[in-house]
Design an enzyme around this catalytic site. Structure first.
Site, mmCIF file in Angstrom:
data_model
loop_
_atom_site.group_PDB
_atom_site.id
_atom_site.type_symbol
_atom_site.label_atom_id
_atom_site.label_comp_id
_atom_site.label_asym_id
_atom_site.label_seq_id
_atom_site.Cartn_x
_atom_site.Cartn_y
_atom_site.Cartn_z
ATOM 1 N N SER A 91 13.043 -14.652 -1.074
ATOM 2 C CA SER A 91 12.380 -13.767 -2.038
ATOM 3 C C SER A 91 11.447 -14.497 -3.000
ATOM 4 C CB SER A 91 13.399 -12.954 -2.834
ATOM 5 O OG SER A 91 14.019 -13.737 -3.816
ATOM 6 N N LYS A 122 14.544 -15.853 -10.205
ATOM 7 C CA LYS A 122 13.524 -14.804 -10.265
ATOM 8 C C LYS A 122 12.565 -15.090 -11.419
ATOM 9 C CE LYS A 122 15.388 -12.042 -7.137
ATOM 10 N NZ LYS A 122 14.873 -12.078 -5.793
#
Length: 135
Positions: free
Chosen positions: A51, A87
């Site tokens: 991701s 993230k």
């Protein structure tokens, strides 16, 4: 100039660049990472998932500086409802989001009712294979 050398603790359980992993109770080992880690490094984490590609890949080690707050747009290590993620933090007028660099992943909204913690800011990375003795 003398090269910077110091031992850094690296967490064996990888942080997720994807769906989330738990970090708090992970097995940790200490490695002499030499010049591979920035001087401000407090610990390292293994990355698992895609991701955060193209910047971070599975089996990379992200170097973390402990912080309990980050600026908007900074990449960090976050705990959310039992899982740990790498993230990008986005603080928007409609809420706080954890954003993946890989566009195939949707943003994760952090709700007031969520259990949320910032472990720190990502300040560098290396390939795990570059660390002597790291498996």
């Amino acid at each position: 100039m003398i090269p910077f050398h110091h031992p850094v603790e690296i967490t064996w359980e990888p942080v997720s660049a994807g769906t989330g992993n738990y970090l708090e109770d992970s097995v940790k080992e200490t490695y002499d990472v030499g010049h591979l880690a920035p001087e401000q490094t407090d610990f390292g984490v293994r990355i698992s998932g895609d991701s955060m590609e193209p910047l971070y890949h599975t089996d990379d080690v992200a170097w973390i500086q402990k912080k309990d707050s980050l600026a908007n747009g900074e990449i960090g290590i976050f705990y959310l409802n039992g899982n740990t993620y790498i993230k990008e933090l986005h603080d928007e007028p409609d809420g706080v989001y954890l954003i993946s660099l890989n566009q195939k992943y949707r943003p994760i909204q952090v709700l007031e009712s969520d259990s949320f913690k910032i472990f720190g800011k990502v300040i560098g990375k290396c390939k795990g294979a570059e660390i002597p003795g790291f498996h």
